[in-house]
Motif scaffolding. Structure first.
Motif, short mmCIF file in Angstrom:
data_model
loop_
_atom_site.label_atom_id
_atom_site.label_comp_id
_atom_site.label_asym_id
_atom_site.label_seq_id
_atom_site.Cartn_x
_atom_site.Cartn_y
_atom_site.Cartn_z
N ILE A 82 -52.83 44.22 -24.23
CA ILE A 82 -53.86 45.06 -24.86
C ILE A 82 -53.75 44.85 -26.36
O ILE A 82 -52.68 45.02 -26.94
CB ILE A 82 -53.69 46.55 -24.51
CG1 ILE A 82 -53.94 46.79 -23.03
CG2 ILE A 82 -54.66 47.40 -25.35
CD1 ILE A 82 -53.79 48.23 -22.60
N LYS A 94 -63.89 39.61 -29.95
CA LYS A 94 -63.44 40.02 -28.62
C LYS A 94 -63.33 38.83 -27.68
O LYS A 94 -62.42 38.75 -26.86
CB LYS A 94 -64.38 41.07 -28.05
CG LYS A 94 -64.23 42.44 -28.70
CD LYS A 94 -64.99 43.50 -27.94
CE LYS A 94 -64.70 44.89 -28.52
NZ LYS A 94 -65.41 45.96 -27.80
N TYR A 98 -60.13 37.84 -25.45
CA TYR A 98 -60.10 37.68 -23.99
C TYR A 98 -59.71 36.26 -23.61
O TYR A 98 -59.04 36.02 -22.60
CB TYR A 98 -61.45 38.06 -23.38
CG TYR A 98 -61.71 39.56 -23.43
CD1 TYR A 98 -60.81 40.45 -22.86
CD2 TYR A 98 -62.84 40.07 -24.05
CE1 TYR A 98 -61.03 41.82 -22.91
CE2 TYR A 98 -63.08 41.43 -24.09
CZ TYR A 98 -62.17 42.30 -23.52
OH TYR A 98 -62.39 43.65 -23.58
N ALA A 102 -56.25 38.61 -23.25
CA ALA A 102 -56.24 40.07 -23.32
C ALA A 102 -56.90 40.68 -22.08
O ALA A 102 -57.80 40.10 -21.49
CB ALA A 102 -56.98 40.53 -24.57
N VAL A 103 -56.42 41.85 -21.70
CA VAL A 103 -57.09 42.61 -20.64
C VAL A 103 -57.93 43.73 -21.23
O VAL A 103 -58.80 44.27 -20.56
CB VAL A 103 -56.07 43.19 -19.63
CG1 VAL A 103 -55.35 42.08 -18.89
CG2 VAL A 103 -55.07 44.11 -20.31
N ASP A 104 -57.68 44.07 -22.52
CA ASP A 104 -58.46 45.14 -23.14
C ASP A 104 -58.22 45.16 -24.64
O ASP A 104 -57.28 44.54 -25.16
CB ASP A 104 -58.07 46.49 -22.54
CG ASP A 104 -59.21 47.50 -22.60
OD1 ASP A 104 -60.21 47.23 -23.29
OD2 ASP A 104 -59.08 48.56 -21.95
N PHE A 105 -59.10 45.89 -25.35
CA PHE A 105 -58.97 46.15 -26.78
C PHE A 105 -58.95 47.65 -26.99
O PHE A 105 -59.66 48.39 -26.29
CB PHE A 105 -60.18 45.57 -27.54
CG PHE A 105 -60.05 44.12 -27.87
CD1 PHE A 105 -59.64 43.71 -29.13
CD2 PHE A 105 -60.36 43.15 -26.93
CE1 PHE A 105 -59.54 42.37 -29.43
CE2 PHE A 105 -60.27 41.82 -27.22
CZ PHE A 105 -59.86 41.42 -28.49
N ILE A 106 -58.13 48.10 -27.93
CA ILE A 106 -58.15 49.50 -28.37
C ILE A 106 -58.31 49.49 -29.88
O ILE A 106 -57.54 48.85 -30.60
CB ILE A 106 -56.87 50.25 -27.97
CG1 ILE A 106 -56.77 50.36 -26.44
CG2 ILE A 106 -56.85 51.65 -28.59
CD1 ILE A 106 -55.53 51.10 -25.95
N GLN A 107 -59.33 50.20 -30.34
CA GLN A 107 -59.60 50.25 -31.78
C GLN A 107 -58.71 51.29 -32.46
O GLN A 107 -58.38 52.33 -31.90
CB GLN A 107 -61.06 50.64 -32.02
CG GLN A 107 -62.09 49.61 -31.54
CD GLN A 107 -62.06 48.35 -32.37
OE1 GLN A 107 -61.94 47.26 -31.82
NE2 GLN A 107 -62.15 48.48 -33.68
N ILE A 114 -56.80 57.85 -24.60
CA ILE A 114 -57.23 56.53 -24.15
C ILE A 114 -56.03 55.59 -24.01
O ILE A 114 -55.89 54.87 -23.03
CB ILE A 114 -58.27 55.94 -25.12
CG1 ILE A 114 -59.56 56.75 -25.05
CG2 ILE A 114 -58.53 54.47 -24.82
CD1 ILE A 114 -60.62 56.30 -26.04
N LYS A 118 -54.88 54.07 -20.33
CA LYS A 118 -54.90 52.63 -20.06
C LYS A 118 -53.49 52.08 -19.80
O LYS A 118 -53.30 51.24 -18.92
CB LYS A 118 -55.56 51.89 -21.22
CG LYS A 118 -57.06 52.18 -21.32
CD LYS A 118 -57.72 51.34 -22.39
CE LYS A 118 -59.24 51.57 -22.38
NZ LYS A 118 -59.94 50.75 -23.39
N SER A 119 -52.53 52.57 -20.57
CA SER A 119 -51.17 52.07 -20.38
C SER A 119 -50.59 52.53 -19.04
O SER A 119 -49.82 51.80 -18.40
CB SER A 119 -50.27 52.52 -21.53
OG SER A 119 -50.14 53.93 -21.55
#
Length: 376
Positions: A82, A94, A98, A102-107, A114, A118-119
């Motif tokens: 992440i 992005k 990916y 990556a499986v995801d982004f967190i701003q 959040i 997700k974790s």
């Protein structure tokens, strides 16, 4: 299966790492910190991570470059990533993330709910994967054990058929001789041979029944207080025919001081008789068998030694298991079902004692030691 799950936190700023630790801390979760891509790669060499949280913008090796290296390495390519980014969330950025794995982004600034939500997904997935791996390993072990048990069963049935067929053939032949007597036939020697083989068959069946009774908890000891010197001779008599037939020299060593045991006399005779019979069976003709008794502070030691064929090292760990008969490679496979030592072990333990193989080597013989508590 490990009980601790590990996350890897990568950020060049100490305050960001401390904040991530505070948000993610929970029982059973171990958080490892790295201030650079190089430090993160070093940690991955010695740890298995359920999730890597990577800051995108780091000096030197940035998060994207670290992810690309992780994906190229067999040890780290499976770790979910992440990205944590304070930059713009444009499509090109992005896409690169990916593409790097990556499986995801967190701003940033990070919303605690959040991040935890997700974790937790990856923590649960990791635990499930560990459980599946553990179950797979257990299944593989069970499969191997079942295969070994099947081979052991087949070997036992083959030996059982052999052990019963031989005396049955002698009994049938003897009966034919007695029914159709011939001139010069020694009827008494025929009867003697038939009695010996009938005794052998009876003993095989008795041993099988005893094993079954012990395993089902249906055997009980009838203990008496007896002098060891009084019940040892009948135990040695059991092996007498085998010792005499092979021309073995039997030596018995007893201490001067009498020893009193609280045992089931019939089972004690069975224990010692089995051990001495085994020694006679696995010793070539004209061998030496010694039964030595010694008194210790907490019990009596009965040692049975021979100078026979010995037990190969690789088989010594299974000799007390059911059907763990030794094949010594010298044509002496024991003339039994391989249950004698297993039965002896269980009978000794029912008395609160212990049996062990003191030493054994191919061509040098074996020494077994039985320890039984003295009468109180």
């Amino acid at each position: 299966m490990t009980n601790t799950v590990k996350f890897l936190l990568v950020d060049d700023l100490e305050e960001n790492l401390l904040a991530l630790e505070a948000l993610l801390a929970r029982e059973g979760l171990e958080l490892h910190r790295a201030r650079s891509g190089e430090e993160a790669l070093e940690l991955m060499l010695g740890n298995e991570y359920a999730l890597a949280l990577l800051d995108v913008q780091m000096p030197g090796m940035d998060g994207f470059e670290l992810a690309e290296i992780m994906r190229a390495n067999d040890r780290s390519r499976h770790i979910p990533i992440i990205f944590l980014t304070a930059g713009s969330g444009d499509a090109a950025r992005k896409f690169r993330g990916y593409e790097a794995g990556a499986v995801d982004f967190i701003q940033k600034p990070i919303e605690a709910d959040i991040l935890r939500s997700k974790s937790n997904v990856f923590l649960d997935l990791f635990v499930q994967r560990q459980q599946i791996t553990s179950q797979r390993d257990e299944l593989a072990m069970l499969t191997a054990a079942l295969q070994a048990a099947d081979q052991q069963k087949n070997r036992f049935l083959a030996v059982l058929a052999h052990e019963l067929r031989n005396p049955l053939a002698v009994l049938l032949a003897g009966l034919n001789f007695l029914e159709r007597p011939k001139e010069g036939l020694d009827n008494e020697s025929v009867r003697k041979s038939m009695r010996q083989h009938l005794h052998h068959m009876t003993r095989l069946v008795d041993d099988l029944l005893d094993i079954n009774r012990i395993e089902h908890g249906k055997i009980s000891l009838r203990k008496e207080t007896v002098l060891l010197g009084d019940i040892l001779p009948p135990a040695l008599d059991i092996a007498g025919p085998a010792i005499e037939a092979a021309g073995h020299d039997l030596q018995v060593e007893l201490p001067d001081e009498p020893m009193t045991l609280e045992v089931d006399p019939a089972r004690f005779i069975q224990i010692v008789g089995n051990l001495v019979s085994n020694a006679a069976r696995y010793t070539p003709a004209g061998g030496q068998i010694t039964v030595a008794v010694s008194k210790l502070a907490d019990g009596a030691n009965i040692t049975v030694s021979d100078n026979g064929v010995g037990i190969p090292v690789e088989q010594q760990s299974v000799i007390f298991e059911m059907f763990g008969q030794s094949d010594n490679g010298r044509g002496l496979v024991g003339g039994g079902l391989g249950i004698g030592l297993a039965l002896v072990k269980q009978l000794v333990e029912l008395h609160g004692g212990e049996i062990r193989l003191v030493r054994s080597a191919p061509g040098e013989g074996s020494t077994f030691e039985v320890h039984l508590p003295l009468a109180r």
